[in-house]
Motif scaffolding. Structure first.
Motif, PDB file in Angstrom:
ATOM      1  N   TYR A 375       0.835  -1.205   0.000  1.00  0.00           N
ATOM      2  CA  TYR A 375       0.000   0.000   0.000  1.00  0.00           C
ATOM      3  C   TYR A 375       0.871   1.257   0.000  1.00  0.00           C
ATOM      4  N   LEU A 376       1.953   1.222   0.763  1.00  0.00           N
ATOM      5  CA  LEU A 376       2.867   2.368   0.811  1.00  0.00           C
ATOM      6  C   LEU A 376       3.423   2.652  -0.580  1.00  0.00           C
ATOM      7  N   GLY A 377       3.890   1.610  -1.276  1.00  0.00           N
ATOM      8  CA  GLY A 377       4.403   1.803  -2.630  1.00  0.00           C
ATOM      9  C   GLY A 377       3.345   2.320  -3.577  1.00  0.00           C
ATOM     10  N   ASP A 378       2.121   1.805  -3.441  1.00  0.00           N
ATOM     11  CA  ASP A 378       1.001   2.244  -4.276  1.00  0.00           C
ATOM     12  C   ASP A 378       0.739   3.742  -4.109  1.00  0.00           C
ATOM     13  N   LEU A 379       0.762   4.218  -2.879  1.00  0.00           N
ATOM     14  CA  LEU A 379       0.472   5.632  -2.615  1.00  0.00           C
ATOM     15  C   LEU A 379       1.597   6.536  -3.120  1.00  0.00           C
ATOM     16  N   ILE A 380       2.828   6.082  -3.035  1.00  0.00           N
ATOM     17  CA  ILE A 380       3.937   6.867  -3.590  1.00  0.00           C
ATOM     18  C   ILE A 380       3.772   7.005  -5.099  1.00  0.00           C
ATOM     19  N   MET A 381       3.403   5.914  -5.760  1.00  0.00           N
ATOM     20  CA  MET A 381       3.160   5.981  -7.206  1.00  0.00           C
ATOM     21  C   MET A 381       1.986   6.902  -7.525  1.00  0.00           C
ATOM     22  N   ALA A 405      -7.827   7.140   1.119  1.00  0.00           N
ATOM     23  CA  ALA A 405      -9.016   6.718   1.877  1.00  0.00           C
ATOM     24  C   ALA A 405      -9.346   5.259   1.603  1.00  0.00           C
ATOM     25  N   LEU A 406      -9.228   4.848   0.344  1.00  0.00           N
ATOM     26  CA  LEU A 406      -9.515   3.465  -0.024  1.00  0.00           C
ATOM     27  C   LEU A 406      -8.608   2.492   0.715  1.00  0.00           C
ATOM     28  N   LEU A 407      -7.307   2.776   0.715  1.00  0.00           N
ATOM     29  CA  LEU A 407      -6.362   1.841   1.316  1.00  0.00           C
ATOM     30  C   LEU A 407      -6.468   1.833   2.842  1.00  0.00           C
ATOM     31  N   ILE A 408      -6.772   2.977   3.438  1.00  0.00           N
ATOM     32  CA  ILE A 408      -6.984   2.993   4.889  1.00  0.00           C
ATOM     33  C   ILE A 408      -8.210   2.147   5.237  1.00  0.00           C
ATOM     34  N   HIS A 409      -9.257   2.262   4.395  1.00  0.00           N
ATOM     35  CA  HIS A 409     -10.443   1.427   4.614  1.00  0.00           C
ATOM     36  C   HIS A 409     -10.124  -0.053   4.433  1.00  0.00           C
ATOM     37  N   ARG A 410      -9.372  -0.378   3.398  1.00  0.00           N
ATOM     38  CA  ARG A 410      -9.010  -1.778   3.159  1.00  0.00           C
ATOM     39  C   ARG A 410      -8.168  -2.312   4.300  1.00  0.00           C
ATOM     40  N   GLY A 431       2.067  -6.548  17.511  1.00  0.00           N
ATOM     41  CA  GLY A 431       3.105  -6.098  18.427  1.00  0.00           C
ATOM     42  C   GLY A 431       4.462  -6.051  17.761  1.00  0.00           C
ATOM     43  N   ARG A 432       4.717  -7.005  16.868  1.00  0.00           N
ATOM     44  CA  ARG A 432       5.987  -7.039  16.149  1.00  0.00           C
ATOM     45  C   ARG A 432       6.039  -5.984  15.050  1.00  0.00           C
ATOM     46  N   VAL A 433       4.884  -5.719  14.411  1.00  0.00           N
ATOM     47  CA  VAL A 433       4.825  -4.757  13.297  1.00  0.00           C
ATOM     48  C   VAL A 433       3.742  -3.732  13.651  1.00  0.00           C
ATOM     49  N   PRO A 434       4.081  -2.693  14.406  1.00  0.00           N
ATOM     50  CA  PRO A 434       3.047  -1.781  14.923  1.00  0.00           C
ATOM     51  C   PRO A 434       2.475  -0.824  13.886  1.00  0.00           C
ATOM     52  N   TYR A 435       3.221  -0.542  12.811  1.00  0.00           N
ATOM     53  CA  TYR A 435       2.761   0.459  11.849  1.00  0.00           C
ATOM     54  C   TYR A 435       2.003  -0.207  10.708  1.00  0.00           C
ATOM     55  N   ARG A 436       0.914   0.422  10.305  1.00  0.00           N
ATOM     56  CA  ARG A 436      -0.003  -0.179   9.337  1.00  0.00           C
ATOM     57  C   ARG A 436       0.433   0.073   7.894  1.00  0.00           C
ATOM     58  N   ILE A 437       0.595   1.347   7.519  1.00  0.00           N
ATOM     59  CA  ILE A 437       0.940   1.698   6.135  1.00  0.00           C
ATOM     60  C   ILE A 437       2.175   2.594   6.088  1.00  0.00           C
ATOM     61  N   PHE A 438       2.201   3.630   6.901  1.00  0.00           N
ATOM     62  CA  PHE A 438       3.290   4.602   6.869  1.00  0.00           C
ATOM     63  C   PHE A 438       4.226   4.377   8.056  1.00  0.00           C
ATOM     64  N   PRO A 439       5.497   4.058   7.842  1.00  0.00           N
ATOM     65  CA  PRO A 439       6.423   3.821   8.953  1.00  0.00           C
ATOM     66  C   PRO A 439       6.500   5.026   9.886  1.00  0.00           C
ATOM     67  N   TYR A 440       6.340   4.761  11.174  1.00  0.00           N
ATOM     68  CA  TYR A 440       6.463   5.762  12.232  1.00  0.00           C
ATOM     69  C   TYR A 440       5.356   6.810  12.232  1.00  0.00           C
ATOM     70  N   LEU A 441       4.373   6.645  11.333  1.00  0.00           N
ATOM     71  CA  LEU A 441       3.238   7.601  11.277  1.00  0.00           C
ATOM     72  C   LEU A 441       1.908   6.909  11.504  1.00  0.00           C
ATOM     73  N   TYR A 442       1.653   5.830  10.763  1.00  0.00           N
ATOM     74  CA  TYR A 442       0.333   5.161  10.835  1.00  0.00           C
ATOM     75  C   TYR A 442       0.496   3.685  10.507  1.00  0.00           C
TER      76      TYR A 442
END
Length: 442
Positions: A375-381, A405-410, A431-442
Motif C-alpha cells: 500500500y505504501l508503494g502504491d500511494l507513492i506511485m 481513503a480506499l487503502l486505509i479502509h481496506r 506487536g511485532r509490526v506496529p505500523y499499518r501503512i506509513f512507517p512511524y506515522l500510521y
C-alpha cells in the motif's frame, strides 16, 4: 469513495501465507452480520453518488477553472450525456475483450481455496490481451482511426459504462437468487437485497468457463484505462502540435502499472476481491466505470490544462515513481510467493508467526517494516502520477486523496478479518509490526 475496491494486485490479508484447510469445515453459510459502508442505507447512497462523482469529475476537467468546487452539471444538454455511437463503441470494446479472454492462449491455473474448500480454474492470458489490443490500436490509428475522438465523447462513454455497470449488477443479483448456497459470497449474504446487490451476493458467477468477476477485474476497464490515456495524448498532440512531457510521463507511469498487473495476473487470484468478495454493483461499477474514467483523470486534465515540466522536475518525479514501484512490486511478489508456496526458496528463510489455522504470518522482509508495504508503494506511485499536473489545481490529486481513503479502509477491513481469524497470533503480529501503512506515522 472508499466503497469501490478496484486495485487489481495490491490487496489482501497482510503477510498471511500457506494453505488453510477448509474442505468439510463449513456446511452452511452463515448470514453476513458485519455490514460495511453504513449497511443498506450507505449502499443505496453509494449507488446514487458514485456515478454522479464520475460525471462531475469528467465535466470539471473541461472547465477553465478545473475546480472541484465548481458545478458544471447545470450547463449540460442531453447530447453531452448520451450518444448511440458511444453505446456501440462500448459494446464493441466489451465484445473484443471477451473474445481475447476466451482465446486458448496462456496457461490455466487454479485459484485459492474458497470458503467451501473448492478451487476454480482460471486462464491467465491478460498480457496477451493487452498486446493484441495494442497492435489492433496501432493498426487502426495508422489507417486513420480517430482515437482522439475518445476525448470528445468521454462523458457519453462514461454514461454508457454507468448504465452497463448498473444493468450487469441487476442481472448478477437476479442470477444469484437462483444459485446454490455454496456459490454465495460470505460478505454478501446479509438477506437485505439492497446491501447484497451492492456488495455482491454470488461469489464467482460464471457462464460456462467464463468467469464474469475475473474478466471484469482485469480486462475491459483496466485496458480501457490505457486506451483512454492514449486518446488524451493524441488529443493533446492534435491541439498543441506535440504531446507534452507531463502527458508522456503520466502515460508511461500508468502503462507500467497496468502491464505489471497483467504480467503478474496470477497474483490477483489471492486477493480478497476474488476469494472473499461477491460480484455486485461495487466491483462491477468499480471495474467497468470507476477505473477507466477516474484513473485517467490526470491525462484528461492535461488536455485542457497543459503544464510545463522542467527536466529536473521530470527526473525527480520519475525517481519518485521508481521508488514507489520498487516497494510495491517487491512487497507484492514476496507476499504472493509466500501465500502460494511458503516453501519456495525465495521466501523459505523468512521469519513467520504460526497461527491456530495452520497458516503463517510473515514478519520479515518488507512485512517487518509495515503491515502493508505494498500500500505504501502504491500511494507513492499515486503521488508521482499526479505531480506532472502541477500544483495549481486540486482536481488531478483527487486520485491520491481517494486512494489514500480506499487503502486505509481496506487496511481496517483486513485488520478486522485477520483479528477474527488468527486471534492471539494476530495480536502478536501487530506487536511485532506496529505500523499499518506509513512507517512511524500510521
Amino acid at each position: 469513495m472508499s466503497g469501490v475496491r478496484t486495485r487489481p494486485h495490491g490487496a489482501g490479508e497482510a503477510g498471511a501465507g500457506g494453505w488453510e484447510p477448509r474442505m468439510g469445515q463449513m456446511t452452511k453459510m452463515a448470514r453476513t452480520s458485519d455490514l460495511e459502508f453504513g449497511g443498506p442505507l450507505g449502499a443505496l447512497v453509494l449507488v446514487a453518488l458514485l456515478p454522479c462523482t464520475v460525471l462531475y469529475l469528467l465535466l470539471a476537467c473541461r472547465t477553465e477553472a478545473a475546480s472541484v468546487l465548481n458545478n458544471p452539471l447545470p450547463q449540460l444538454d442531453p447530447s453531452q450525456l448520451w450518444d448511440p455511437a458511444a453505446l456501440i463503441l462500448v459494446l464493441a470494446w466489451f465484445a473484443l475483450q471477451s473474445v481475447l479472454y476466451l482465446l486458448p492462449l496462456g496457461k490455466v491455473t487454479q485459484g485459492m481455496p474458497l470458503w467451501d474448500g473448492t478451487r476454480l480454474s482460471y486462464r491467465i492470458n491478460g498480457l496477451h490481451a493487452v498486446v493484441i489490443t495494442a497492435l489492433l490500436t496501432a493498426v487502426g490509428t495508422a489507417c486513420g482511426l480517430p482515437l482522439a475522438h475518445v476525448h470528445d465523447c468521454c462523458v457519453q462513454l462514461a454514461c454508457v459504462c454507468i448504465l452497463t455497470s448498473l444493468a450487469l449488477s441487476v442481472l448478477l443479483y437476479a442470477r444469484s437468487l437462483c444459485v446454490p448456497e455454496a456459490a454465495l459470497a460470505p460478505g454478501g449474504n446479509s438477506g437485505n437485497p439492497i446491501y447484497d446487490f451492492f456488495i455482491g451476493h454470488e461469489l464467482n458467477p460464471r457462464i460456462g468457463n467464463f468467469d464474469l468477476k475475473y474478466f471484469c477485474e482485469l480486462r475491459p476497464g483496466l485496458i480501457g484505462w490505457l486506451l483512454i490515456n492514449l486518446a488524451m495524448l493524441m488529443k493533446e498532440w492534435e491541439l498543441q502540435g506535440s504531446p507534452s512531457l507531463a502527458m508522456l510521463l503520466v502515460n508511461a507511469f500508468q502503462i507500467l502499472y497496468v502491464f505489471d498487473a497483467l504480467w503478474h495476473e496470477e497474483a490477483v487470484l489471492t486477493t480478497m476481491d476474488i476469494v472473499n468478495d461477491g460480484f455486485g454493483f461495487m466491483l462491477a461499477f468499480g471495474d467497468l466505470t470507476w477505473v477507466p474514467f477516474t484513473y485517467s483523470l490526470q491525462a484528461h486534465f492535461l488536455v485542457s490544462h497543459p503544464q510545463e515540466l522542467s527536466p529536473t522536475g521530470a527526473v525527480a518525479i520519475i525517481l519518485l515513481n521508481a521508488l514507489g514501484y520498487y516497494i510495491f512490486r517487491s512487497a507484492n511478489s514476496q507476499k504472493n510467493t509466500f501465500r502460494r508456496n511458503p516453501g519456495d526458496p525465495t521466501v523459505a528463510g523468512l521469519e513467520t508467526i504460526p497461527t491456530a489455522t495452520g497458516r503463517q504470518l510473515l514478519v520479515s522482509g518488507w512485512w517487518s517494516l509495515v503491515r502493508h508495504p505494498n500500500y505504501l508503494g502504491d500511494l507513492i506511485m499515486a503521488l508521482a502520477w499526479s505531480l506532472p499536473c502541477g500544483l495549481g489545481h486540486a482536481l488531478p490529486y483527487f486520485y491520491v486523496v481517494y486512494f489514500t481513503a480506499l487503502l486505509i479502509h481496506r487496511e481496517a477491513r483486513d485488520e478486522h478479518l485477520c483479528r477474527r481469524k488468527y486471534g492471539s497470533a494476530w495480536s502478536t503480529y501487530c506487536g511485532r509490526v506496529p505500523y499499518r501503512i506509513f512507517p512511524y506515522l500510521y
